[in-house]
Motif scaffolding. Structure first.
Motif, PDB file in Angstrom:
ATOM      1  N   THR A  49     -16.952 -54.107  -2.578  1.00 16.38           N
ATOM      2  CA  THR A  49     -16.633 -52.747  -3.010  1.00 16.38           C
ATOM      3  C   THR A  49     -15.402 -52.229  -2.283  1.00 16.38           C
ATOM      4  N   ASN A  50     -15.315 -52.496  -0.987  1.00 11.16           N
ATOM      5  CA  ASN A  50     -14.161 -52.066  -0.211  1.00 11.16           C
ATOM      6  C   ASN A  50     -12.888 -52.759  -0.696  1.00 11.16           C
ATOM      7  N   LYS A  51     -12.968 -54.035  -1.011  1.00  9.53           N
ATOM      8  CA  LYS A  51     -11.795 -54.768  -1.487  1.00  9.53           C
ATOM      9  C   LYS A  51     -11.350 -54.249  -2.846  1.00  9.53           C
ATOM     10  N   LEU A  52     -12.312 -53.970  -3.726  1.00  5.48           N
ATOM     11  CA  LEU A  52     -11.962 -53.405  -5.040  1.00  5.48           C
ATOM     12  C   LEU A  52     -11.326 -52.034  -4.876  1.00  5.48           C
ATOM     13  N   GLN A  53     -11.867 -51.217  -4.007  1.00  4.95           N
ATOM     14  CA  GLN A  53     -11.331 -49.882  -3.766  1.00  4.95           C
ATOM     15  C   GLN A  53      -9.919 -49.953  -3.194  1.00  4.95           C
ATOM     16  N   SER A  58      -3.899 -49.703  -3.817  1.00  4.98           N
ATOM     17  CA  SER A  58      -2.583 -50.354  -3.800  1.00  4.98           C
ATOM     18  C   SER A  58      -1.934 -50.304  -5.165  1.00  4.98           C
ATOM     19  N   PHE A  59      -2.723 -50.517  -6.203  1.00  6.06           N
ATOM     20  CA  PHE A  59      -2.194 -50.462  -7.571  1.00  6.06           C
ATOM     21  C   PHE A  59      -1.671 -49.073  -7.897  1.00  6.06           C
ATOM     22  N   SER A  60      -2.412 -48.036  -7.536  1.00  3.96           N
ATOM     23  CA  SER A  60      -1.966 -46.681  -7.852  1.00  3.96           C
ATOM     24  C   SER A  60      -0.767 -46.273  -7.015  1.00  3.96           C
ATOM     25  N   ALA A  61      -0.649 -46.802  -5.805  1.00  6.45           N
ATOM     26  CA  ALA A  61       0.521 -46.501  -4.980  1.00  6.45           C
ATOM     27  C   ALA A  61       1.771 -47.174  -5.520  1.00  6.45           C
ATOM     28  N   THR A  62       1.565 -48.340  -6.149  1.00  6.66           N
ATOM     29  CA  THR A  62       2.709 -49.048  -6.726  1.00  6.66           C
ATOM     30  C   THR A  62       3.219 -48.312  -7.944  1.00  6.66           C
TER      31      THR A  62
END
Length: 62
Positions: A49-53, A58-62
């Protein structure tokens, strides 16, 4: 696994604070992992769950 409403609101609050910290300096997982473990989730599920979060962050920051 059924969580109580109070637990869900607590996790939501922790997620908001962790997201704020993650956006500024990183390390939001230092808050979310212990909070998820405190709910009784298995450690493998917590780490997944932590890795998915973090990947969504990271995706939204990109």
């Amino acid at each position: 696994m059924e969580l109580e409403l109070v637990t869900l609101f607590a996790l939501f609050g922790v997620a908001l604070v962790a997201g704020f910290i993650d956006a500024i300096a990183g390390g939001g997982g230092l808050l979310t992992v212990p909070a998820l473990l405190a709910t009784g989730m298995p450690p493998a599920l917590v780490l997944g769950t932590n890795k998915l979060q973090s990947s969504f962050g990271s995706f939204s920051a990109t």
